[in-house]
Motif scaffolding. Structure first.
Motif, PDB file in Angstrom:
ATOM      1  N   ASP A  57       0.785  -1.311  -0.045  1.00 36.41           N
ATOM      2  CA  ASP A  57      -0.070  -0.171   0.009  1.00 36.41           C
ATOM      3  C   ASP A  57       0.823   1.157   0.014  1.00 36.41           C
ATOM      4  OD1 ASP A  57      -2.425  -1.496   0.031  1.00 36.41           O
ATOM      5  OD2 ASP A  57      -2.382  -1.656   2.178  1.00 36.41           O
ATOM      6  N   ALA A  58       2.112   1.069  -0.327  1.00 42.07           N
ATOM      7  CA  ALA A  58       2.857   2.450  -0.266  1.00 42.07           C
ATOM      8  C   ALA A  58       2.592   3.234  -1.390  1.00 42.07           C
ATOM      9  CB  ALA A  58       4.584   1.855  -0.366  1.00 42.07           C
ATOM     10  N   THR A  59       2.767   4.462  -1.004  1.00 40.50           N
ATOM     11  CA  THR A  59       2.379   5.522  -2.031  1.00 40.50           C
ATOM     12  C   THR A  59       3.476   5.439  -3.310  1.00 40.50           C
ATOM     13  OG1 THR A  59       1.309   6.921  -0.542  1.00 40.50           O
ATOM     14  CG2 THR A  59       1.713   8.002  -2.518  1.00 40.50           C
ATOM     15  N   ILE A  60       2.717   5.314  -4.427  1.00 41.97           N
ATOM     16  CA  ILE A  60       3.535   5.504  -5.590  1.00 41.97           C
ATOM     17  C   ILE A  60       3.820   7.150  -6.020  1.00 41.97           C
ATOM     18  CG2 ILE A  60       3.758   5.229  -8.257  1.00 41.97           C
ATOM     19  CD1 ILE A  60       1.591   3.049  -7.676  1.00 41.97           C
ATOM     20  N   ASP A  61       5.447   7.321  -6.334  1.00 42.98           N
ATOM     21  CA  ASP A  61       5.640   8.667  -6.302  1.00 42.98           C
ATOM     22  C   ASP A  61       5.859   8.930  -7.984  1.00 42.98           C
ATOM     23  OD1 ASP A  61       7.200  11.244  -6.783  1.00 42.98           O
ATOM     24  OD2 ASP A  61       8.687  10.637  -5.419  1.00 42.98           O
ATOM     25  N   GLN A  62       4.678   9.585  -8.282  1.00 43.06           N
ATOM     26  CA  GLN A  62       4.839  10.153  -9.906  1.00 43.06           C
ATOM     27  C   GLN A  62       5.001  11.667 -10.239  1.00 43.06           C
ATOM     28  OE1 GLN A  62       1.742   7.744 -12.211  1.00 43.06           O
ATOM     29  NE2 GLN A  62       0.736   7.274 -10.511  1.00 43.06           N
ATOM     30  N   PHE A  82       8.503   6.090  -9.262  1.00 39.85           N
ATOM     31  CA  PHE A  82       8.824   5.151  -8.159  1.00 39.85           C
ATOM     32  C   PHE A  82       7.822   4.500  -7.255  1.00 39.85           C
ATOM     33  CE2 PHE A  82      10.639   4.620  -3.610  1.00 39.85           C
ATOM     34  CZ  PHE A  82      11.194   3.666  -3.778  1.00 39.85           C
ATOM     35  N   ASP A  83       7.748   3.144  -7.533  1.00 40.50           N
ATOM     36  CA  ASP A  83       6.763   2.325  -6.799  1.00 40.50           C
ATOM     37  C   ASP A  83       7.567   1.421  -5.783  1.00 40.50           C
ATOM     38  OD1 ASP A  83       4.847   0.563  -6.097  1.00 40.50           O
ATOM     39  OD2 ASP A  83       4.311  -0.138  -8.291  1.00 40.50           O
ATOM     40  N   PRO A  84       7.252   2.058  -4.574  1.00 42.30           N
ATOM     41  CA  PRO A  84       8.003   1.344  -3.613  1.00 42.30           C
ATOM     42  C   PRO A  84       7.553  -0.060  -3.169  1.00 42.30           C
ATOM     43  CG  PRO A  84       7.084   3.527  -2.691  1.00 42.30           C
ATOM     44  CD  PRO A  84       6.481   2.878  -3.940  1.00 42.30           C
ATOM     45  N   ALA A  85       6.516  -0.518  -3.523  1.00 41.79           N
ATOM     46  CA  ALA A  85       6.101  -2.009  -3.442  1.00 41.79           C
ATOM     47  C   ALA A  85       6.828  -2.956  -4.151  1.00 41.79           C
ATOM     48  CB  ALA A  85       4.615  -2.092  -4.004  1.00 41.79           C
ATOM     49  N   LEU A 138      11.709   1.635 -10.064  1.00 46.03           N
ATOM     50  CA  LEU A 138      11.843   2.809 -10.812  1.00 46.03           C
ATOM     51  C   LEU A 138      11.746   2.634 -12.188  1.00 46.03           C
ATOM     52  CD1 LEU A 138      15.031   4.117  -8.613  1.00 46.03           C
ATOM     53  CD2 LEU A 138      12.920   5.524  -9.217  1.00 46.03           C
ATOM     54  N   VAL A 139      11.048   3.113 -12.850  1.00 43.16           N
ATOM     55  CA  VAL A 139      10.725   2.838 -14.292  1.00 43.16           C
ATOM     56  C   VAL A 139      10.118   4.182 -14.898  1.00 43.16           C
ATOM     57  CG1 VAL A 139       8.320   2.102 -13.923  1.00 43.16           C
ATOM     58  CG2 VAL A 139       9.498   1.109 -15.803  1.00 43.16           C
ATOM     59  N   GLU A 184      -2.736   5.643 -16.929  1.00 41.31           N
ATOM     60  CA  GLU A 184      -2.503   5.712 -15.554  1.00 41.31           C
ATOM     61  C   GLU A 184      -1.880   4.353 -15.001  1.00 41.31           C
ATOM     62  OE1 GLU A 184      -4.232   6.964 -11.361  1.00 41.31           O
ATOM     63  OE2 GLU A 184      -5.540   6.918 -12.998  1.00 41.31           O
ATOM     64  N   TYR A 185      -0.694   4.556 -14.444  1.00 39.09           N
ATOM     65  CA  TYR A 185      -0.035   3.696 -13.642  1.00 39.09           C
ATOM     66  C   TYR A 185      -0.739   3.382 -12.333  1.00 39.09           C
ATOM     67  CZ  TYR A 185       3.746   0.953 -11.448  1.00 39.09           C
ATOM     68  OH  TYR A 185       4.505  -0.170 -10.908  1.00 39.09           O
ATOM     69  N   ARG A 186      -0.782   2.052 -11.951  1.00 34.94           N
ATOM     70  CA  ARG A 186      -1.130   1.672 -10.906  1.00 34.94           C
ATOM     71  C   ARG A 186      -0.660   0.717  -9.973  1.00 34.94           C
ATOM     72  NH1 ARG A 186      -8.116   1.860 -11.928  1.00 34.94           N
ATOM     73  NH2 ARG A 186      -7.968   3.938 -12.632  1.00 34.94           N
ATOM     74  N   HIS A 187      -0.788   0.652  -8.730  1.00 34.36           N
ATOM     75  CA  HIS A 187      -0.272  -0.748  -7.896  1.00 34.36           C
ATOM     76  C   HIS A 187      -1.119  -1.827  -8.541  1.00 34.36           C
ATOM     77  CE1 HIS A 187       1.872   0.593  -4.712  1.00 34.36           C
ATOM     78  NE2 HIS A 187       1.069   1.535  -4.327  1.00 34.36           N
ATOM     79  N   ALA A 188      -0.168  -3.040  -8.755  1.00 37.10           N
ATOM     80  CA  ALA A 188      -0.651  -4.242  -9.081  1.00 37.10           C
ATOM     81  C   ALA A 188      -1.683  -4.811  -7.868  1.00 37.10           C
ATOM     82  CB  ALA A 188       0.187  -5.283  -9.259  1.00 37.10           C
ATOM     83  N   GLU A 189      -2.784  -5.279  -8.210  1.00 35.05           N
ATOM     84  CA  GLU A 189      -3.507  -5.834  -7.085  1.00 35.05           C
ATOM     85  C   GLU A 189      -3.201  -6.934  -6.686  1.00 35.05           C
ATOM     86  OE1 GLU A 189      -6.171  -4.363  -5.621  1.00 35.05           O
ATOM     87  OE2 GLU A 189      -5.988  -2.542  -7.027  1.00 35.05           O
ATOM     88  N   PRO A 190      -3.073  -7.565  -5.265  1.00 29.97           N
ATOM     89  CA  PRO A 190      -2.924  -8.563  -4.830  1.00 29.97           C
ATOM     90  C   PRO A 190      -3.449  -9.739  -5.494  1.00 29.97           C
ATOM     91  CG  PRO A 190      -3.092  -7.059  -3.096  1.00 29.97           C
ATOM     92  CD  PRO A 190      -3.628  -6.492  -4.413  1.00 29.97           C
TER      93      PRO A 190
END
Length: 202
Positions: free
Chosen positions: A109-114, A121-124, A184-185, A193-199
């Motif tokens: 659930d870490a916040t993505i830095d866009q 930067f996706d900390p997950a 980092l990508v 929109e880039y989103r977290h991958a769902e578990p």
């Protein structure tokens, strides 16, 4: 490690690259050396005349699998099967597809830095290998990145834990190039929109 590569014996790695100083943090490049105790990191072990090194043994495979499973336990599950990063290639090469250490604390659930217009930067997806930090310092000489916290709280931070675009980052891309897990990508690789991958669902 580099002597082994020159001899055609590739050793798996995550924190080492040809452009950075040896660091020895990921513990994936462990080897066995005859008449020495323990399992030293090959990237920080100088080669010596007469040295007899084993790069693939049952003990090394168990150790590498254990380390990779720990990384995997805090990596978004749905990102594992179809990933194409260096981290994913290492998992495939070592035959690691799941972790025994799941269902614990994680950073999903870490916040993505866009904030940066060129990359995110996706900390997950961050395995805290420090390659981005070292690339920023050793390649670019900017020293905009650091590792803050300890143990589970360890994380990559820009300047004083600021969004990348508000930090001392100069958007050179050295950190993006160095990142083995696509935490980092470049934004140009994604449509919309880039989103977290769902578990993954059970």
């Amino acid at each position: 490690m580099f002597a082994a590569a020159a001899a055609g014996r590739a050793i798996p790695k995550l924190c080492a690259t040809d452009m950075l100083e040896a660091f020895g943090s990921c513990r994936v490049c462990l080897v066995e050396i005859e008449d020495r105790n323990g399992y030293p990191a090959s990237c920080t072990t100088p080669v010596a005349e007469g040295m007899k090194v084993s790069t693939q043994t049952p003990a090394l495979r168990r150790l590498r699998h254990g380390v990779l499973e720990l990384y995997l336990s805090d990596f978004p599950p749905s990102e594992i099967p179809d990933g194409w990063s260096e981290f994913h290639e290492t998992l495939k090469a070592e035959g690691v597809t799941e972790s025994r250490y799941g269902n614990g604390r994680n950073h999903f659930d870490a916040t993505i830095d866009q904030s940066n217009p060129y990359f995110l930067f996706d900390p997950a997806k961050c395995i805290v290998c420090s390659r981005c930090v070292r690339a920023c310092a050793e390649v670019q000489g900017t020293f905009a990145l650091t590792i803050t916290g300890r143990s589970f709280e360890s994380k990559v931070a820009a300047s004083q834990d600021q969004p990348f675009f508000e930090s001392e980052c100069v958007s050179c891309g050295a950190c993006v190039q160095a990142c083995p897990s696509h935490a980092l990508v470049e934004k140009s690789l994604f449509e919309g929109e880039y989103r977290h991958a769902e578990p993954a669902k059970a």
